[in-house]
Design an enzyme around this catalytic site. Structure first.
Site, PDB file in Angstrom:
ATOM      1  CE  LYS A  22      -1.918  -1.052   3.832  1.00 46.31           C
ATOM      2  NZ  LYS A  22      -1.382  -2.382   4.285  1.00 46.31           N
ATOM      3  NE  ARG A  97      -4.600  -1.319   9.847  1.00 45.57           N
ATOM      4  CZ  ARG A  97      -3.529  -1.048   9.301  1.00 45.57           C
ATOM      5  NH1 ARG A  97      -3.640   0.503   8.810  1.00 45.57           N
ATOM      6  NH2 ARG A  97      -2.284  -1.556   9.034  1.00 45.57           N
ATOM      7  NE  ARG A 136       6.975  -2.509   6.220  1.00 44.76           N
ATOM      8  CZ  ARG A 136       5.634  -2.654   6.254  1.00 44.76           C
ATOM      9  NH1 ARG A 136       4.960  -1.833   5.416  1.00 44.76           N
ATOM     10  NH2 ARG A 136       5.056  -2.881   7.404  1.00 44.76           N
ATOM     11  NE  ARG A 170       5.845  -0.310  10.557  1.00 42.15           N
ATOM     12  CZ  ARG A 170       4.844  -0.395   9.897  1.00 42.15           C
ATOM     13  NH1 ARG A 170       4.357   0.205   8.661  1.00 42.15           N
ATOM     14  NH2 ARG A 170       3.550  -1.208  10.463  1.00 42.15           N
ATOM     15  NE  ARG A 181       1.802  -4.998  11.391  1.00 39.94           N
ATOM     16  CZ  ARG A 181       2.865  -4.858  10.936  1.00 39.94           C
ATOM     17  NH1 ARG A 181       4.003  -5.241  11.267  1.00 39.94           N
ATOM     18  NH2 ARG A 181       2.951  -4.144   9.660  1.00 39.94           N
TER      19      ARG A 181
HETATM   20  P1  ADP Z   1       2.112  -1.962   3.039  1.00 36.20           P
HETATM   21  O1  ADP Z   1       2.086  -0.473   3.033  1.00 36.20           O
HETATM   22  O2  ADP Z   1       0.973  -2.638   2.525  1.00 36.20           O
HETATM   23  O3  ADP Z   1       2.288  -2.578   4.492  1.00 36.20           O
HETATM   24  P2  ADP Z   1       4.891  -1.721   1.694  1.00 36.20           P
HETATM   25  O4  ADP Z   1       4.638  -0.747   0.673  1.00 36.20           O
HETATM   26  O5  ADP Z   1       5.581  -0.899   2.965  1.00 36.20           O
HETATM   27  O6  ADP Z   1       3.278  -2.308   2.239  1.00 36.20           O
HETATM   28  O7  ADP Z   1       5.577  -2.907   1.313  1.00 36.20           O
HETATM   29  C1  ADP Z   1       6.234  -3.961   2.287  1.00 36.20           C
HETATM   30  C2  ADP Z   1       7.615  -4.187   1.765  1.00 36.20           C
HETATM   31  O8  ADP Z   1       7.300  -5.088   0.617  1.00 36.20           O
HETATM   32  C3  ADP Z   1       8.519  -3.168   1.558  1.00 36.20           C
HETATM   33  O9  ADP Z   1       9.772  -3.483   2.034  1.00 36.20           O
HETATM   34  C4  ADP Z   1       8.499  -3.041   0.040  1.00 36.20           C
HETATM   35  O10 ADP Z   1       9.714  -2.430  -0.353  1.00 36.20           O
HETATM   36  C5  ADP Z   1       8.057  -4.307  -0.456  1.00 36.20           C
HETATM   37  N1  ADP Z   1       7.155  -4.454  -1.615  1.00 36.20           N
HETATM   38  C6  ADP Z   1       6.235  -3.735  -1.868  1.00 36.20           C
HETATM   39  N2  ADP Z   1       5.546  -4.169  -3.033  1.00 36.20           N
HETATM   40  C7  ADP Z   1       6.099  -5.207  -3.524  1.00 36.20           C
HETATM   41  C8  ADP Z   1       5.944  -6.280  -4.578  1.00 36.20           C
HETATM   42  N3  ADP Z   1       4.928  -6.207  -5.442  1.00 36.20           N
HETATM   43  N4  ADP Z   1       6.909  -7.531  -4.702  1.00 36.20           N
HETATM   44  C9  ADP Z   1       7.796  -7.453  -3.615  1.00 36.20           C
HETATM   45  N5  ADP Z   1       8.080  -6.568  -2.774  1.00 36.20           N
HETATM   46  C10 ADP Z   1       7.337  -5.549  -2.423  1.00 36.20           C
HETATM   47  P1  ADP Z   2       0.834  -1.775   7.919  1.00 36.22           P
HETATM   48  O1  ADP Z   2       0.412  -1.221   6.530  1.00 36.22           O
HETATM   49  O2  ADP Z   2       2.158  -2.626   7.673  1.00 36.22           O
HETATM   50  O3  ADP Z   2      -0.084  -2.622   8.288  1.00 36.22           O
HETATM   51  P2  ADP Z   2       0.719   0.543   9.037  1.00 36.22           P
HETATM   52  O4  ADP Z   2       1.612   1.257   9.100  1.00 36.22           O
HETATM   53  O5  ADP Z   2      -0.593   0.659   8.250  1.00 36.22           O
HETATM   54  O6  ADP Z   2       1.188  -0.788   8.775  1.00 36.22           O
HETATM   55  O7  ADP Z   2       0.076   0.590  10.634  1.00 36.22           O
HETATM   56  C1  ADP Z   2       0.804   0.159  11.590  1.00 36.22           C
HETATM   57  C2  ADP Z   2      -0.088   0.210  13.089  1.00 36.22           C
HETATM   58  O8  ADP Z   2      -0.598   1.285  13.431  1.00 36.22           O
HETATM   59  C3  ADP Z   2      -1.256  -1.043  12.916  1.00 36.22           C
HETATM   60  O9  ADP Z   2      -1.021  -2.433  13.401  1.00 36.22           O
HETATM   61  C4  ADP Z   2      -2.168  -0.377  14.018  1.00 36.22           C
HETATM   62  O10 ADP Z   2      -1.873  -0.615  15.157  1.00 36.22           O
HETATM   63  C5  ADP Z   2      -2.010   1.149  13.689  1.00 36.22           C
HETATM   64  N1  ADP Z   2      -3.100   1.511  12.705  1.00 36.22           N
HETATM   65  C6  ADP Z   2      -2.807   2.351  11.620  1.00 36.22           C
HETATM   66  N2  ADP Z   2      -3.893   2.636  10.756  1.00 36.22           N
HETATM   67  C7  ADP Z   2      -4.978   2.357  11.799  1.00 36.22           C
HETATM   68  C8  ADP Z   2      -6.275   2.388  11.481  1.00 36.22           C
HETATM   69  N3  ADP Z   2      -6.688   2.837  10.481  1.00 36.22           N
HETATM   70  N4  ADP Z   2      -7.023   1.741  12.367  1.00 36.22           N
HETATM   71  C9  ADP Z   2      -6.452   1.387  13.634  1.00 36.22           C
HETATM   72  N5  ADP Z   2      -5.242   1.175  13.760  1.00 36.22           N
HETATM   73  C10 ADP Z   2      -4.514   1.640  12.998  1.00 36.22           C
END
Ligand code: ADP
Ligand code: ADP
Ligand code: ZN
Length: 229
Positions: A22, A97, A136, A170, A181
């Site tokens: 995302k 979420r 990541r 992180r 999660r």
């Molecule tokens: P999210 O915001 O949904 O948690 P991220 O954009 O942070 O996910 O992506 C998670 C990790 O995977 C990052 O280290 C990113 O560089 C990597 N990543 C993102 N998209 C892809 C993909 N299509 N294939 C492989 N790795 C990816």
């Molecule tokens: P990822 O895309 O890897 O799941 P985020 O950075 O979006 O990670 O979220 C990290 C943490 O922040 C989540 O595990 C949750 O604890 C909190 N969080 C983020 N967005 C929300 C939301 N919309 N509602 C509730 N908790 C949230």
């Protein structure tokens, strides 16, 4: 009739489990379309870092991999949604979420004469997302995302975007917390796929391919939304 650029802001949601991509895709869409990424995870980590009351309340919940209360998340988001920089629109990354958040968002946008134009669900297998989260890291200066195996900077240790040399990981990107999660995603967030499907705004995209392939799919979807004919 010639296509012309719409003046109403375009609001997108990126739905998907942790590690779906995302944040990665939101940053690419920002650059391509002038939309602004709103990540509630980033907003909450900012609140934690600055020690605000919301941040203090959120920290333990985030460390455990559970969802922060709707009340706190909505307060943080609401403040940001009033930003003067959102004229072209937003990409909501990690929000909503829960169904309560989705309903509150609809109300907030309606009060501004806006709506959600598309909720894009990034489909990814659980195994892949665990590997993505485990590798990541991000640039401490500009937030650009990287991965140990899948997205390395051109020069090791140096950010492609800003030249920064400090990278960070992180605390919640560990195998144990990721499982919690993922459970939270399946139990509380995945039902939103049906919520947006019922409202005619859902688009599903495979997020199993290369970053650039997924970006091209999203470009095609968002390109249509940012033009009216
Ligand atoms: P999210 O915001 O949904 O948690 P991220 O954009 O942070 O996910 O992506 C998670 C990790 O995977 C990052 O280290 C990113 O560089 C990597 N990543 C993102 N998209 C892809 C993909 N299509 N294939 C492989 N790795 C990816
Ligand atoms: P990822 O895309 O890897 O799941 P985020 O950075 O979006 O990670 O979220 C990290 C943490 O922040 C989540 O595990 C949750 O604890 C909190 N969080 C983020 N967005 C929300 C939301 N919309 N509602 C509730 N908790 C949230
Ligand atoms: Zn950087």
């Amino acid at each position: 009739m010639m296509a012309e650029t719409t003046t109403r802001p375009v609001n997108l949601i990126l739905l998907g489990p942790p590690g779906a991509g995302k944040g990665t895709q939101a940053r690419m869409l920002e650059e391509a379309f002038g939309l602004v990424q709103l990540s509630t995870g980033d907003l909450l980590r900012g609140a934690v870092a600055s020690g605000t009351p919301a941040g203090l309340a959120a920290k333990t919940v985030m460390d455990a991999g559970e969802l922060v209360s709707d009340e706190i998340v909505l307060a943080v988001l609401k403040e940001r949604l009033d930003g003067p920089d959102l004229a072209k629109g937003t990409i909501l990354d990690g929000f909503p979420r829960t169904e309560a958040q989705a309903r509150a968002l609809d109300t907030l946008l309606a009060a501004k004469g806006q709506k959600i134009d598309a909720a894009i669900s990034l489909k990814v297998e659980d195994e892949a997302m665990i590997a993505r989260v485990a590798g990541r890291y991000t640039c401490a200066a500009c937030g650009e995302g990287y991965h140990d195996d899948f997205k390395q900077p051109r020069e090791e240790g140096m950010c492609d975007k800003c030249g920064g040399m400090e990278m960070k990981r992180r605390a919640d990107d560990n195998a144990e917390t990721v499982r919690t999660r993922l459970q939270a995603y399946h139990a509380q967030t995945a039902p939103l796929i049906e919520y947006y499907n019922a409202r005619g705004t859902l688009t599903e995209v495979s997020a199993m391919g290369d970053i650039t392939v997924i970006a091209a799919d999203l470009d095609a979807i968002v390109g249509k939304l940012t033009q009216v004919s």
